[in-house]
Scaffold this active site. Structure first.
Site, PDB file in Angstrom:
ATOM      1  N   SER A  24       0.829  -1.215   0.000  1.00 53.36           N
ATOM      2  CA  SER A  24       0.000   0.000   0.000  1.00 53.36           C
ATOM      3  C   SER A  24       0.863   1.266   0.000  1.00 53.36           C
ATOM      4  O   SER A  24       0.342   2.373   0.012  1.00 53.36           O
ATOM      5  CB  SER A  24      -0.935   0.015   1.211  1.00 53.36           C
ATOM      6  OG  SER A  24      -0.206  -0.162   2.416  1.00 53.36           O
ATOM      7  N   ASN A 111      -2.394  -2.643  13.083  1.00 53.20           N
ATOM      8  CA  ASN A 111      -3.849  -2.478  13.005  1.00 53.20           C
ATOM      9  C   ASN A 111      -4.340  -1.236  13.746  1.00 53.20           C
ATOM     10  O   ASN A 111      -5.169  -0.487  13.227  1.00 53.20           O
ATOM     11  CB  ASN A 111      -4.549  -3.735  13.531  1.00 53.20           C
ATOM     12  CG  ASN A 111      -4.230  -4.948  12.677  1.00 53.20           C
ATOM     13  OD1 ASN A 111      -3.667  -4.803  11.588  1.00 53.20           O
ATOM     14  ND2 ASN A 111      -4.565  -6.135  13.157  1.00 53.20           N
ATOM     15  N   THR A 156     -39.969  25.683 -11.081  1.00 54.34           N
ATOM     16  CA  THR A 156     -40.231  24.325 -10.604  1.00 54.34           C
ATOM     17  C   THR A 156     -40.390  23.515 -11.893  1.00 54.34           C
ATOM     18  O   THR A 156     -40.871  24.052 -12.903  1.00 54.34           O
ATOM     19  CB  THR A 156     -41.518  24.215  -9.746  1.00 54.34           C
ATOM     20  OG1 THR A 156     -42.626  24.627 -10.538  1.00 54.34           O
ATOM     21  CG2 THR A 156     -41.424  25.089  -8.496  1.00 54.34           C
ATOM     22  N   HIS A 157     -39.954  22.290 -11.881  1.00 56.13           N
ATOM     23  CA  HIS A 157     -39.961  21.460 -13.107  1.00 56.13           C
ATOM     24  C   HIS A 157     -39.164  22.120 -14.240  1.00 56.13           C
ATOM     25  O   HIS A 157     -39.421  21.857 -15.412  1.00 56.13           O
ATOM     26  CB  HIS A 157     -41.391  21.184 -13.599  1.00 56.13           C
ATOM     27  CG  HIS A 157     -42.336  20.770 -12.519  1.00 56.13           C
ATOM     28  ND1 HIS A 157     -42.595  19.456 -12.191  1.00 56.13           N
ATOM     29  CD2 HIS A 157     -43.073  21.513 -11.664  1.00 56.13           C
ATOM     30  CE1 HIS A 157     -43.462  19.408 -11.186  1.00 56.13           C
ATOM     31  NE2 HIS A 157     -43.764  20.648 -10.841  1.00 56.13           N
ATOM     32  N   ASN A 286     -16.575  27.583 -22.878  1.00 54.85           N
ATOM     33  CA  ASN A 286     -17.197  26.409 -22.252  1.00 54.85           C
ATOM     34  C   ASN A 286     -17.036  26.402 -20.728  1.00 54.85           C
ATOM     35  O   ASN A 286     -15.962  26.710 -20.229  1.00 54.85           O
ATOM     36  CB  ASN A 286     -16.587  25.126 -22.837  1.00 54.85           C
ATOM     37  CG  ASN A 286     -16.967  24.941 -24.299  1.00 54.85           C
ATOM     38  OD1 ASN A 286     -18.060  25.325 -24.714  1.00 54.85           O
ATOM     39  ND2 ASN A 286     -16.050  24.400 -25.084  1.00 54.85           N
ATOM     40  N   GLU A 291     -18.727  21.926 -15.223  1.00 52.43           N
ATOM     41  CA  GLU A 291     -19.037  20.556 -15.659  1.00 52.43           C
ATOM     42  C   GLU A 291     -18.229  19.526 -14.869  1.00 52.43           C
ATOM     43  O   GLU A 291     -18.730  18.462 -14.504  1.00 52.43           O
ATOM     44  CB  GLU A 291     -18.731  20.410 -17.158  1.00 52.43           C
ATOM     45  CG  GLU A 291     -19.639  21.248 -18.029  1.00 52.43           C
ATOM     46  CD  GLU A 291     -19.165  21.247 -19.484  1.00 52.43           C
ATOM     47  OE1 GLU A 291     -18.292  22.076 -19.801  1.00 52.43           O
ATOM     48  OE2 GLU A 291     -19.633  20.427 -20.257  1.00 52.43           O
ATOM     49  N   TYR A 318      -9.555  -6.783  12.231  1.00 50.21           N
ATOM     50  CA  TYR A 318      -8.940  -6.302  10.994  1.00 50.21           C
ATOM     51  C   TYR A 318      -8.883  -7.396   9.929  1.00 50.21           C
ATOM     52  O   TYR A 318      -8.586  -8.553  10.221  1.00 50.21           O
ATOM     53  CB  TYR A 318      -7.513  -5.810  11.285  1.00 50.21           C
ATOM     54  CG  TYR A 318      -6.797  -5.309  10.041  1.00 50.21           C
ATOM     55  CD1 TYR A 318      -6.967  -4.009   9.598  1.00 50.21           C
ATOM     56  CD2 TYR A 318      -5.967  -6.158   9.296  1.00 50.21           C
ATOM     57  CE1 TYR A 318      -6.332  -3.555   8.449  1.00 50.21           C
ATOM     58  CE2 TYR A 318      -5.325  -5.707   8.148  1.00 50.21           C
ATOM     59  CZ  TYR A 318      -5.512  -4.402   7.733  1.00 50.21           C
ATOM     60  OH  TYR A 318      -4.894  -3.957   6.593  1.00 50.21           O
ATOM     61  N   GLN A 323      -7.416  -2.330   3.807  1.00 51.46           N
ATOM     62  CA  GLN A 323      -6.382  -1.522   3.167  1.00 51.46           C
ATOM     63  C   GLN A 323      -6.927  -0.800   1.931  1.00 51.46           C
ATOM     64  O   GLN A 323      -6.374   0.204   1.494  1.00 51.46           O
ATOM     65  CB  GLN A 323      -5.200  -2.418   2.779  1.00 51.46           C
ATOM     66  CG  GLN A 323      -4.061  -1.692   2.108  1.00 51.46           C
ATOM     67  CD  GLN A 323      -2.832  -2.581   2.009  1.00 51.46           C
ATOM     68  OE1 GLN A 323      -2.142  -2.798   2.978  1.00 51.46           O
ATOM     69  NE2 GLN A 323      -2.579  -3.107   0.819  1.00 51.46           N
ATOM     70  N   LYS A 326      -8.071   3.397   1.656  1.00 49.40           N
ATOM     71  CA  LYS A 326      -7.361   4.660   1.531  1.00 49.40           C
ATOM     72  C   LYS A 326      -7.340   5.238   0.112  1.00 49.40           C
ATOM     73  O   LYS A 326      -7.563   6.432  -0.071  1.00 49.40           O
ATOM     74  CB  LYS A 326      -5.924   4.496   2.046  1.00 49.40           C
ATOM     75  CG  LYS A 326      -5.887   4.499   3.574  1.00 49.40           C
ATOM     76  CD  LYS A 326      -4.532   4.160   4.158  1.00 49.40           C
ATOM     77  CE  LYS A 326      -4.251   2.695   4.233  1.00 49.40           C
ATOM     78  NZ  LYS A 326      -5.230   1.872   4.947  1.00 49.40           N
TER      79      LYS A 326
HETATM   80  N1  ARG Z   1      -1.196  -1.389   5.127  1.00 48.48           N
HETATM   81  C1  ARG Z   1      -2.201  -1.858   6.045  1.00 48.48           C
HETATM   82  C2  ARG Z   1      -3.501  -1.101   5.814  1.00 48.48           C
HETATM   83  O1  ARG Z   1      -3.461  -0.105   5.150  1.00 48.48           O
HETATM   84  C3  ARG Z   1      -1.759  -1.661   7.460  1.00 48.48           C
HETATM   85  C4  ARG Z   1      -2.296  -2.641   8.424  1.00 48.48           C
HETATM   86  C5  ARG Z   1      -1.757  -3.983   8.149  1.00 48.48           C
HETATM   87  N2  ARG Z   1      -2.092  -4.894   9.159  1.00 48.48           N
HETATM   88  C6  ARG Z   1      -1.918  -6.220   8.987  1.00 48.48           C
HETATM   89  N3  ARG Z   1      -2.254  -6.991   9.958  1.00 48.48           N
HETATM   90  N4  ARG Z   1      -1.483  -6.700   7.854  1.00 48.48           N
HETATM   91  O2  ARG Z   1      -4.548  -1.485   6.259  1.00 48.48           O
END
Ligand code: ARG
Length: 461
Positions: A24, A111, A156-157, A286, A291, A318, A323, A326
Site C-alpha cells: 500500500s 492495526n 419548478t420542473h 465552455n 461541468e 482487521y 487496506q 485509503k
Molecule cells: N497497510 C495496512 C492497511 O493499510 C496496514 C495494516 C496492516 N495490518 C496487517 N495486519 N497486515 O490497512
C-alpha cells in the site's frame, strides 16, 4: 528474502505478484506525518510508563524526526517490499538508530497504527474542508448582498414558476453548505477517539497509558473497545457520506451555472479564468470547471459505495480488505477539496446580466399567482376561485399573444369585473418579489437580513 518485520516463520519472500497486490506504500505514503506523530506519541508514552528507557526513547524520537525531515526533503526512498508507510518508516529508523527501533512496536500493531494514522489524516481533511466550505459560503453571501434586488425566474420542473431574487437563490446554497459543514463537524466529533494501544485486536498486557497518547494526538479520549477500534472505518464512511451530500449540492449548482451561462439563458458570464475555448469553434466559452465539479461527485459517492461494499461482510477485527479504504478515500477527498476551490473561484469571478434575468423573470406568466393573491386580498374571493379566474386571464393573454402586463383593463374586465387597473402593478416582477416578505421568503429586504446574518456567522463579526 523473507520480510524482516514479520518474516520469522517464512522461508521465502513473496511472489512478485503478491508484493504488488499486498503493498500500500504507493498510496499510504501520504500518511507519513500522521504515522510519525503517532509513533512519537507512542514512544513518549512507553518511556513515561517505564516500558522504554529514556535513552531508547531519545534515540527513537531523534530518529523519527530525521525520517520526517528526509521524507519532507524528498530524499527518502520508499520501498514496495516494505509494504506500507508504517514499515517503511520503522525500517529507516532501524537503519538510523539500530536495535532500539525494534522497541517502538511494543504494545501496538499496525492495526491500531493504521486506524490512528487514517483518523488523524481524515480529521485534518475535515478541518480543511470545513474552512473551504466557509470560504465558498462567504463568496456566495457577498454575491447575495449585491444581488439582493436582482430579479430572476424561479423554476419548478424547470418551468417558469414565480420570480425570485438572485440573492435569495444564492443564499439557498449557503444554507445547504451550512448543513454540509455541520455534517462534517459532527463526523469529526465521533471520529475523535484514539485507537492507539488497542494493538492487534485484543489490547495488550503492557501497562500502557492510552489517555496519554490520545491527548498527545489531540483525541478526546481513547476508544473503549479494542476490537471496535481496529475494525472501525465509520469515520471515513461518515466523512465520505457528508462529502457526497455536499458534492451533490455543488453538482446541482454547477448544473445551474451551465444552464445560466448558455447563450439561450445568458443570465451570467463565467470569467475567462474558469472557462475554456474550443479548438474548432472560435466563439465558444465552455463552462468546463462547472461541468467537472458536476461530475466529481461520481468519484466521491463512488468512494463511499466502494468502501461500504468493502466493509459490509467483514468479520471482526482487521482484515486486509480494509487496506482498500485509503486509495478511494484520498482520491475522493482530493476531488472534493478541488471542487470547493473551483466553485469558490467561479462564484467570485462570474458576472451577472441583471437585465436578462429580469426580462426572463416575467416570462411564462410568472406573476399569475400574484393576481390570484390580489383577488383573495382585495375582492375576498376564495383562493381556489381566484386561481380559476387567474387561469382564464392567462388563457386570455395567451390568446392575445402577450404577457400578463400586456392585457388592458377591458381584457381583464372581460374575464372578471372585479379586476381593475391596480393589477398592472401587481403583475410586475419587482412587486411580486417585494411582496414575499414571509419569513424565509424571497423579498429583497429578507435577503439583506439573511445575508447579514450569515456574514456575521461566517466572519465572527
Ligand atoms: N497497510 C495496512 C492497511 O493499510 C496496514 C495494516 C496492516 N495490518 C496487517 N495486519 N497486515 O490497512
Amino acid at each position: 528474502m523473507s520480510n524482516r518485520m514479520w518474516g520469522g516463520r517464512f522461508s521465502s519472500g513473496p511472489d512478485a505478484i503478491m508484493e504488488e497486490i499486498n503493498a500500500s506504500i504507493g498510496f499510504d505514503q501520504r500518511l507519513y506525518r500522521q504515522d510519525i506523530s503517532g509513533s512519537i506519541a507512542h514512544a513518549t508514552m512507553l518511556a513515561e510508563v517505564g516500558i522504554l528507557t529514556q535513552a531508547d526513547r531519545d534515540a527513537i524520537l531523534g530518529g523519527l524526526n530525521e525520517v520526517l525531515a528526509e521524507i519532507e526533503g524528498g530524499t527518502f526512498t520508499f520501498s514496495r517490499a516494505l509494504e506500507d508507510i508504517h514499515m517503511n518508516v520503522e525500517s529507516r529508523l532501524r537503519e538510523k538508530i539500530g536495535d532500539a527501533a525494534g522497541r517502538l512496536h511494543t504494545a501496538r500493531s499496525r492495526n491500531d497504527q493504521v486506524a490512528t494514522d487514517f483518523k488523524l489524516y481524515v480529521r485534518d481533511c475535515i478541518d480543511t474542508l470545513v474552512a473551504q466550505i466557509a470560504t465558498l459560503q462567504l463568496a456566495l453571501v457577498e454575491r447575495a448582498e449585491s444581488e439582493a434586488q436582482t430579479v430572476m425566474p424561479g423554476f419548478t420542473h424547470l418551468q417558469s414558476a414565480q420570480p425570485v431574487t438572485f440573492g435569495h437563490h444564492l443564499l439557498a446554497y449557503v444554507e445547504m453548505l451550512g448543513r454540509d459543514a455541520g455534517r462534517l463537524t459532527d463526523a469529526r466529533k465521533r471520529l475523535n477517539e484514539s485507537p492507539l494501544g488497542s494493538a492487534a485486536l485484543a489490547g495488550t498486557p503492557y501497562p500502557i497509558d492510552r489517555d496519554m497518547t490520545a491527548k498527545a494526538l489531540g483525541f478526546e479520549r481513547p476508544t473503549a473497545n479494542s476490537l471496535d477500534a481496529v475494525s472501525d472505518r465509520d469515520f471515513i464512511l461518515e466523512t465520505l457520506a457528508a462529502a457526497s451530500i455536499c458534492a451533490m449540492h455543488l453538482s446541482r449548482f454547477s448544473e445551474e451555472l451551465v444552464i445560466w451561462s448558455s447563450a439561450q439563458f445568458g443570465f451570467i458570464k463565467l470569467s475567462d479564468k474558469f472557462t475554456t475555448g474550443s479548438s474548432i469553434m472560435p466563439q465558444k466559452r465552455n463552462p468546463d470547471a462547472a461541468e467537472l465539479i458536476r461530475a466529481k461527485i461520481g468519484r466521491i459517492m463512488g468512494a463511499l459505495n466502494s468502501l461500504l461494499v468493502v466493509m459490509k461482510g467483514l468479520p471482526l477485527a482487521y482484515s486486509k480488505d480494509m487496506q482498500e479504504d485509503k486509495e478511494v478515500a484520498f482520491d475522493a477527498l482530493d476531488a472534493f477539496s478541488l471542487s470547493l476551490a473551483a466553485m469558490t473561484g467561479m462564484v467570485s469571478d462570474l458576472s451577472v446580466d441583471r437585465e436578462r434575468m429580469r426580462a426572463a423573470a416575467g416570462a411564462g406568466f410568472s406573476t399569475a399567482t400574484d393576481i390570484a393573491d390580489w383577488l383573495v386580498r382585495e375582492a375576498d374571493i376564495p383562493f381556489r376561485d381566484a386561481h380559476h379566474i387567474t387561469g382564464r386571464i392567462v388563457a386570455a393573454a395567451e390568446a392575445k399573444g402577450c404577457g400578463l402586463e400586456g392585457l388592458t383593463i377591458e381584457d381583464l374586465k372581460a374575464v372578471d369585473d372585479r379586476l381593475d387597473s391596480r393589477i398592472h402593478k401587481v403583475v410586475t416582477v419587482e412587486h411580486s418579489v417585494a411582496a414575499r416578505t414571509s419569513y424565509g421568503g424571497t423579498a429583497p429586504e429578507n435577503v439583506i437580513v439573511q445575508a447579514a446574518r450569515w456574514k456575521s456567522a461566517l466572519t465572527g463579526k
